[in-house]
Design an enzyme around this catalytic site. Sequence first.
Site, PDB file in Angstrom:
ATOM      1  N   ARG A  83      -5.942  36.715  41.028  1.00  0.00           N
ATOM      2  CA  ARG A  83      -4.752  37.582  41.144  1.00  0.00           C
ATOM      3  C   ARG A  83      -4.768  38.192  42.548  1.00  0.00           C
ATOM      4  O   ARG A  83      -5.777  38.782  42.941  1.00  0.00           O
ATOM      5  CB  ARG A  83      -4.743  38.684  40.065  1.00  0.00           C
ATOM      6  N   GLN A 188       2.755  46.629  29.356  1.00  0.00           N
ATOM      7  CA  GLN A 188       1.474  47.366  29.421  1.00  0.00           C
ATOM      8  C   GLN A 188       1.661  48.821  28.995  1.00  0.00           C
ATOM      9  O   GLN A 188       0.728  49.451  28.509  1.00  0.00           O
ATOM     10  CB  GLN A 188       0.915  47.335  30.856  1.00  0.00           C
ATOM     11  N   ASP A 229      -2.341  49.487  42.727  1.00  0.00           N
ATOM     12  CA  ASP A 229      -3.103  48.244  42.891  1.00  0.00           C
ATOM     13  C   ASP A 229      -3.624  48.091  44.309  1.00  0.00           C
ATOM     14  O   ASP A 229      -4.633  47.426  44.543  1.00  0.00           O
ATOM     15  CB  ASP A 229      -2.244  47.044  42.518  1.00  0.00           C
ATOM     16  N   LYS A 239       2.641  48.404  39.721  1.00  0.00           N
ATOM     17  CA  LYS A 239       3.433  47.581  38.796  1.00  0.00           C
ATOM     18  C   LYS A 239       4.924  47.632  39.117  1.00  0.00           C
ATOM     19  O   LYS A 239       5.466  48.707  39.414  1.00  0.00           O
ATOM     20  CB  LYS A 239       3.157  48.094  37.365  1.00  0.00           C
TER      21      LYS A 239
HETATM   22  O1  MRU Z   1      -0.468  43.492  36.015  1.00  0.00           O
HETATM   23  P1  MRU Z   1      -1.424  44.591  35.683  1.00  0.00           P
HETATM   24  O2  MRU Z   1      -1.366  45.023  34.262  1.00  0.00           O
HETATM   25  O3  MRU Z   1      -2.833  44.263  36.137  1.00  0.00           O
HETATM   26  O4  MRU Z   1      -0.932  45.824  36.571  1.00  0.00           O
HETATM   27  C1  MRU Z   1      -1.649  47.021  36.524  1.00  0.00           C
HETATM   28  C2  MRU Z   1      -1.032  48.109  37.291  1.00  0.00           C
HETATM   29  O5  MRU Z   1      -0.043  47.939  37.979  1.00  0.00           O
HETATM   30  C3  MRU Z   1      -1.724  49.442  37.258  1.00  0.00           C
HETATM   31  O6  MRU Z   1      -0.814  50.480  37.375  1.00  0.00           O
HETATM   32  C4  MRU Z   1      -2.718  49.512  38.436  1.00  0.00           C
HETATM   33  O7  MRU Z   1      -3.575  48.414  38.429  1.00  0.00           O
HETATM   34  C5  MRU Z   1      -3.509  50.759  38.437  1.00  0.00           C
HETATM   35  S1  MRU Z   1      -4.681  50.780  37.143  1.00  0.00           S
HETATM   36  C6  MRU Z   1      -5.680  52.127  37.299  1.00  0.00           C
END
Ligand code: MRU
Length: 332
Positions: A83, A188, A229, A239
């Site tokens: 990813r 999520q 992220d 996200k």
């Molecule tokens: O696609 P995902 O579920 O991995 O995306 C996660 C997010 O965008 C979270 O907000 C981010 O990783 C922060 S987690 C502490």
Amino acid sequence: MRTIDWDDEKGVVELIDQTLLPADYKIVVCARVDELIDAIKRLKVRGAPALGVAGAFGVVLACKNVRNETELKAEIEKLKKARPTAINLSYGVNRALQAAMRGRTVQEMKSYALDEAKRLAEEDVAVNKKIGEYGSELLDDGDVVLTHCNAGRLACVDWGTALGVIRTAIEKGKRIEVIAGETRPLNQGSRLTVWELLQDKIPVTLITDSMGAAVMREGRVNKVLVGADRVVKEGVFNKIGTYMHAVVSKAHEIPFYVAAPLSSFDTNRSYKDVEIEERSPEELIFCGEKQIAPLDVKVYNPAFDFTPFELIEAVITEKGVIHPTNFLSKKV
Ligand code: MRU
């Protein structure tokens, strides 16, 4: 159990399968690095800090099936690319790999990588507790906090970043309620954030993503708090949908906070140089087994978006709270 852990007896990674929640709670076992890469791509384990720890344990698994450093580095490249947007995956992989390089044999490399991965996992919990300490000062008794996606214990090893701030504030006696956006297309918010908050008996109301503006206009939200992220020179990746909430919160003069460990910081890089993961059209065309759009529709499905610092009141880290607009010289 923790979101992700190492089983010493079996020499495997164990993780909560986040694709099955909230209906089923199952543990996935990854004995080989390709199994872990598959789990990362399918979001069985997800969330930036959890991906960092998964990356570090992935180096340990990779050491099981390689004969030398060159073969190890080839496996590592596949792991890092699983990813692309969260910087934590590379951060965790690099830390474990650097430790592994101290070994003279593959066995020694594996042992050094394992020590480092376990250290990173412990650190993650400690860092989140610190973020919680600093961030909880920004929340007031009676606040209703809107959050997007899942930046809770399921996105980390434990406790959480954004949800960790809420947990700490509640621990300190503040009454906090949460509004969780469902976070289409993989939900999520509705599947994971709501689940883990209800487990802790933290009051939460679920809304669709498109209700964010209305609940702010109706005065139902005091603060917006999300994770990240990757934090770059000019702002924050998180996200998809985060930017929309930031714009709307600015319009309603509602403070928008980001909670992120320093391991998510990549501040020498510009937002222009970050790859935003694009996921498959099926995620929009189907909801589970059910078809919800024509099969031949053109789909655009980026998993993340960029929010410039000018919309962010504060970034909460384990070393303290940064007010990024103090450093801003120009708009992005
Ligand atoms: O696609 P995902 O579920 O991995 O995306 C996660 C997010 O965008 C979270 O907000 C981010 O990783 C922060 S987690 C502490």
